[in-house]
Every structure is written in C-alpha cells, then in structure tokens.
Design a protein around this motif. Structure first.
Motif, mmCIF file in Angstrom:
data_model
loop_
_atom_site.group_PDB
_atom_site.id
_atom_site.type_symbol
_atom_site.label_atom_id
_atom_site.label_comp_id
_atom_site.label_asym_id
_atom_site.label_seq_id
_atom_site.Cartn_x
_atom_site.Cartn_y
_atom_site.Cartn_z
ATOM 1 N N GLU A 52 0.693 -1.224 0.016
ATOM 2 C CA GLU A 52 -0.007 0.173 -0.085
ATOM 3 C C GLU A 52 0.724 1.345 0.035
ATOM 4 O OE1 GLU A 52 -3.145 2.377 2.753
ATOM 5 O OE2 GLU A 52 -2.702 0.127 3.261
ATOM 6 N N GLU A 53 1.963 1.354 0.855
ATOM 7 C CA GLU A 53 2.804 2.355 0.689
ATOM 8 C C GLU A 53 3.552 2.382 -0.453
ATOM 9 O OE1 GLU A 53 5.058 1.883 4.229
ATOM 10 O OE2 GLU A 53 3.726 1.825 5.689
ATOM 11 N N ALA A 54 3.914 1.458 -1.098
ATOM 12 C CA ALA A 54 4.567 1.577 -2.359
ATOM 13 C C ALA A 54 3.677 1.997 -3.535
ATOM 14 C CB ALA A 54 5.122 0.187 -2.618
ATOM 15 N N GLU A 55 2.485 1.602 -3.169
ATOM 16 C CA GLU A 55 1.762 2.227 -4.305
ATOM 17 C C GLU A 55 1.138 3.670 -4.418
ATOM 18 O OE1 GLU A 55 -2.013 -0.360 -6.393
ATOM 19 O OE2 GLU A 55 -2.527 0.106 -4.360
ATOM 20 N N LYS A 56 1.156 4.168 -3.122
ATOM 21 C CA LYS A 56 1.271 5.701 -2.875
ATOM 22 C C LYS A 56 2.414 6.261 -3.394
ATOM 23 C CE LYS A 56 -1.803 5.452 1.107
ATOM 24 N NZ LYS A 56 -2.295 5.584 2.552
ATOM 25 N N ALA A 57 3.447 5.639 -3.076
ATOM 26 C CA ALA A 57 4.623 6.261 -3.625
ATOM 27 C C ALA A 57 4.855 6.265 -5.021
ATOM 28 C CB ALA A 57 5.782 5.638 -3.004
ATOM 29 N N THR A 58 4.330 5.187 -5.553
ATOM 30 C CA THR A 58 4.296 5.060 -7.019
ATOM 31 C C THR A 58 3.558 5.955 -7.873
ATOM 32 O OG1 THR A 58 4.408 2.621 -7.102
ATOM 33 C CG2 THR A 58 3.689 3.643 -8.926
ATOM 34 N N GLU A 59 2.130 6.275 -7.301
ATOM 35 C CA GLU A 59 1.602 7.436 -7.635
ATOM 36 C C GLU A 59 2.170 8.788 -7.626
ATOM 37 O OE1 GLU A 59 -1.379 6.876 -9.672
ATOM 38 O OE2 GLU A 59 -0.507 4.969 -9.616
ATOM 39 N N ALA A 60 2.649 8.999 -6.467
ATOM 40 C CA ALA A 60 3.485 10.468 -6.314
ATOM 41 C C ALA A 60 4.617 10.259 -7.266
ATOM 42 C CB ALA A 60 4.127 10.364 -4.913
ATOM 43 N N TYR A 61 5.231 9.278 -7.785
ATOM 44 C CA TYR A 61 6.183 9.134 -8.644
ATOM 45 C C TYR A 61 5.692 9.531 -10.064
ATOM 46 C CZ TYR A 61 9.119 6.804 -12.280
ATOM 47 O OH TYR A 61 9.774 6.579 -13.361
ATOM 48 N N ASN A 62 4.503 8.861 -10.556
ATOM 49 C CA ASN A 62 3.873 9.153 -11.629
ATOM 50 C C ASN A 62 3.599 10.592 -11.690
ATOM 51 O OD1 ASN A 62 3.907 6.454 -12.341
ATOM 52 N ND2 ASN A 62 1.915 6.081 -11.496
ATOM 53 N N LYS A 63 3.056 11.176 -10.616
ATOM 54 C CA LYS A 63 2.699 12.635 -10.797
ATOM 55 C C LYS A 63 3.817 13.593 -10.972
ATOM 56 C CE LYS A 63 0.142 16.084 -7.829
ATOM 57 N NZ LYS A 63 -0.749 16.286 -6.719
ATOM 58 N N ALA A 64 4.827 13.280 -10.250
ATOM 59 C CA ALA A 64 6.043 14.105 -10.412
ATOM 60 C C ALA A 64 6.763 13.731 -11.789
ATOM 61 C CB ALA A 64 6.983 13.644 -9.549
ATOM 62 N N ASP A 65 6.753 12.533 -12.299
ATOM 63 C CA ASP A 65 7.195 12.418 -13.725
ATOM 64 C C ASP A 65 6.256 13.079 -14.627
ATOM 65 O OD1 ASP A 65 9.051 11.017 -15.173
ATOM 66 O OD2 ASP A 65 7.567 9.540 -15.734
ATOM 67 N N GLU A 66 4.920 12.892 -14.614
ATOM 68 C CA GLU A 66 4.076 13.600 -15.453
ATOM 69 C C GLU A 66 4.354 15.160 -15.461
ATOM 70 O OE1 GLU A 66 -0.690 13.399 -16.440
ATOM 71 O OE2 GLU A 66 -0.125 13.933 -14.279
ATOM 72 N N ARG A 67 4.577 15.742 -14.436
ATOM 73 C CA ARG A 67 4.886 17.214 -14.099
ATOM 74 C C ARG A 67 6.231 17.431 -14.992
ATOM 75 N NH1 ARG A 67 4.331 21.811 -12.019
ATOM 76 N NH2 ARG A 67 6.093 23.026 -10.921
ATOM 77 N N ALA A 68 7.062 16.675 -14.839
ATOM 78 C CA ALA A 68 8.579 16.925 -15.342
ATOM 79 C C ALA A 68 8.294 16.718 -16.844
ATOM 80 C CB ALA A 68 9.432 15.743 -15.013
ATOM 81 N N ASP A 69 7.673 16.120 -17.501
ATOM 82 C CA ASP A 69 7.536 15.964 -18.771
ATOM 83 C C ASP A 69 6.643 16.963 -19.301
ATOM 84 O OD1 ASP A 69 8.570 13.361 -19.119
ATOM 85 O OD2 ASP A 69 6.437 12.302 -19.021
ATOM 86 N N ARG A 70 5.455 17.672 -18.544
ATOM 87 C CA ARG A 70 5.191 18.814 -18.965
ATOM 88 C C ARG A 70 6.002 20.051 -18.845
ATOM 89 N NH1 ARG A 70 1.140 18.112 -15.578
ATOM 90 N NH2 ARG A 70 1.778 19.611 -14.242
ATOM 91 N N LEU A 71 6.623 20.221 -17.985
ATOM 92 C CA LEU A 71 7.773 21.286 -17.888
ATOM 93 C C LEU A 71 8.820 21.098 -19.075
ATOM 94 C CD1 LEU A 71 8.425 21.197 -13.878
ATOM 95 C CD2 LEU A 71 7.356 23.084 -15.451
ATOM 96 N N ARG A 72 9.185 19.815 -19.369
ATOM 97 C CA ARG A 72 10.101 19.834 -20.556
ATOM 98 C C ARG A 72 9.590 20.545 -21.873
ATOM 99 N NH1 ARG A 72 10.594 14.615 -18.557
ATOM 100 N NH2 ARG A 72 12.462 14.350 -16.918
#
Length: 338
Positions: A52-72
C-alpha cells in the motif's frame, strides 16, 4: 493493498447493494490483524502495508514524472520562442544600423548651413521632410526593438524559472523511485520468509483464464461505446505483469492500466489514480457499469475498472498480473463515469 479472499460468485447484478455491503464489511473486517495472529499472518499484514505504501509512492512518482514531462515541453517551447525572438531582434538591429549609417553619411553638416549653401531651398526642404519621416519611422522601429528585447528578457527569466522547477521535479521523481524500490524490496524479503503454502495463498490464482466471461459478468453492459472499447482493451491486458511506473502495453501499474485502456478508446485520461478519480462524473457504487473507473482509499492511491457482477480488473501489486478481483476488495470505493 488487497485482502486475500476468494472471488465473489456470479449474480452481482441482482441485489448488488446487499452484495457490495457484505463485501465491504468483510474486507474491513479482514483488514484488522488480531493481537494473537500467527507470525505468518503478521508477515502477510506487513507485506500488505508495504505494498500500500509503495503504491502511494508510485502514484507520487507518476505525478512527479508527469509534471517533469509537462515542464520539459514548456521549456522546449520557450526556447523555440526565444530563438525566434532573438532572430527578429537581430534583424531589427541590422535595419536600424543601416539607417543610422546612412543618416551619418548624409547628415554630417548642420542643417541650417546646408540650407544657406543650397542652390535650391525648396529641394532641400523636400529632402528634410523625407528625412523627418525616416527619422520618425526609425524611432518607431527603435521602440519595437526595445519592446521585443523586454519580452525576450521576460521569456528568458520564465525559461530559467521552469528549468529550476524541472530540476526539482526530476529530483522528486528520483526520490519517489527510491522509496518505491525500498518498500518493494522489503516486501519481497518478507514474502520470501513465508512458507511455500503461505506464499501461494497470498498470491491468489488469477481469474484471467475464464472462458465463460458472459456468464461471469452477467447482463451488465458498458455505459457508452468508449467505455466498451476501454473494457475490451483492459481485458486484452489480462495476465500482463505489474510493473510500477509503467502504462503499457507490456506491463502496467494500477493507473497505467486505466490510462492505457481508455487511450485505446481514444480518451485521454490523467496519468495518476488521483487525477482519474476526477476525470468524469461521480456516481454511486450501486450504479456502476462496465468501464467505470473505481478508485480506492481516501487518497485514491489505487484504481481499477469495473467489469460487472461485482468485479473490477486491475493491476494489483508486483508479482501479481492484471486480473479480476471483487470491487469490495478495499473499503471506500469511489466510482467515476468517464
């Protein structure tokens, strides 16, 4: 996180509310580990918490990665605009330089002296008027140049700010990735400490091998044509592995499966389960139809797709393939119709 129970029997579509209430209550009851639980039960509970904790961190990772792509993309567009503006400024400077040179060459003598020495004062006055118009035009060009340089400076400052944000976002992606890897490694060590029988009980057999799917799901029909296409795409992914941070087609995390499935239907959904919760209209769980998005927990850190007969299809956790599970596997489901 999932509770490890047998799947619900067919017949959900009649008396759905009662079945769902029962499953949610059962799931909630099973979520608690008694103080007298056997060591193996305690280990399974710890694995559940880590997933469960890993899944929450995964979604946080996805969000940060999505933001990084948008900023690029934003930085790339800014850099293109800066390059075009710089070319325009260089051209304006060249034009102004040519005019200034011509004026210098022709205007070195005091205008009043030129008038006194002129054989044709009328011709002189005509030339002076033309020079005045040229000078006014030049002043306008100079103002345009100054405005362009100011816009360019603002663009460069904005690009610098976005580059700084991009670096912060990139570091956040790396940090979330490490968190996920750490928790998953810990979960694997705990699973390896279980007996073979307990590991088999934890990794329940997937329901992906059923041939009588129409009987399994009953008479439930998707809410729309695009929902039907998304359902078909999700079913085609049955048995593919859970890979955190992946959105297909060879592997998926939970939100990656939903995003990919709807992409096959021509619908663009957010990358994270939190974004997918608000990607459509909220409806009661009792009204769920195949293709509806089902998110779990208060933070919407897990997501699946409703398939009918009280079942969802989802990517559960590492080591478990895309499969069907009861919609009440985790209490507090929220349903979104895309």
């Amino acid at each position: 996180m999932v509770s490890h129970r047998r799947l619900a029997a067919p017949g959900f579509d009649r008396g759905a509310n009662a079945a769902l209430c029962f499953m949610s209550a059962a799931a909630a009851a099973l979520g608690a580990v008694p103080a007298t639980a056997a060591p193996q039960d305690d280990t399974r509970a710890k694995v559940d918490r880590l997933y469960e904790e890993a899944e929450k961190a995964t979604e946080a990772y996805n969000k940060a990665d999505e933001r990084a792509d948008r900023l690029r993309e934003q930085v790339s567009r800014s850099q293109d605009r800066i390059a075009r503006q710089q070319d325009s400024i260089n051209s304006m400077r060249d034009t102004l330089g040519s005019l200034a040179g011509a004026q210098y060459r022709s205007g070195g003598i005091d205008p009043s002296l030129v008038l006194l020495l002129s054989d044709d004062p009328a011709d002189y006055l005509d030339k002076a008027a033309r020079i005045a118009r040229i000078t006014a035009h030049q002043a306008g060009q100079l103002k345009d140049l100054q405005d362009a340089m100011r816009v360019l400076a603002q663009e460069r400052a904005e690009a610098t700010r976005k580059l700084t944000e991009l670096e912060k976002s990139r570091k956040a992606v790396v940090a979330h990735k490490r968190t996920v890897e750490h928790k998953l490694a810990h979960a694997r060590r705990l699973l390896n400490s279980l007996t073979a029988a307990d590991r088999a009980a934890y990794d329940r057999a997937s329901r992906s091998g059923r041939d009588d799917m129409q009987a399994f799901f009953g008479s439930a029909v998707p809410a729309s044509g695009r929902a039907a296409a998304a359902v078909a795409a999700a079913q085609s992914a049955l048995g593919r592995p859970y890979i955190w941070g992946a959105n297909g087609p060879s592997g998926f995390d939970c939100s990656g499966l939903i995003q990919w499935s709807y992409a096959q239907a021509g619908v663009s959904l957010p990358r994270t389960s939190q974004g997918q919760r608000y990607a459509g209209r909220q409806i009661p769980l009792s009204e769920a139809q195949p293709g509806d998005v089902v998110t779990y927990r208060n933070d919407a850190s897990h997501v699946g797709m409703y398939m009918g007969n009280g079942q969802v299809i989802h990517a559960p956790y590492p080591g478990a393939p895309v499969r069907y599970d009861p919609v009440g596997m985790i209490p507090g489901a929220t349903v979104t119709r895309v």
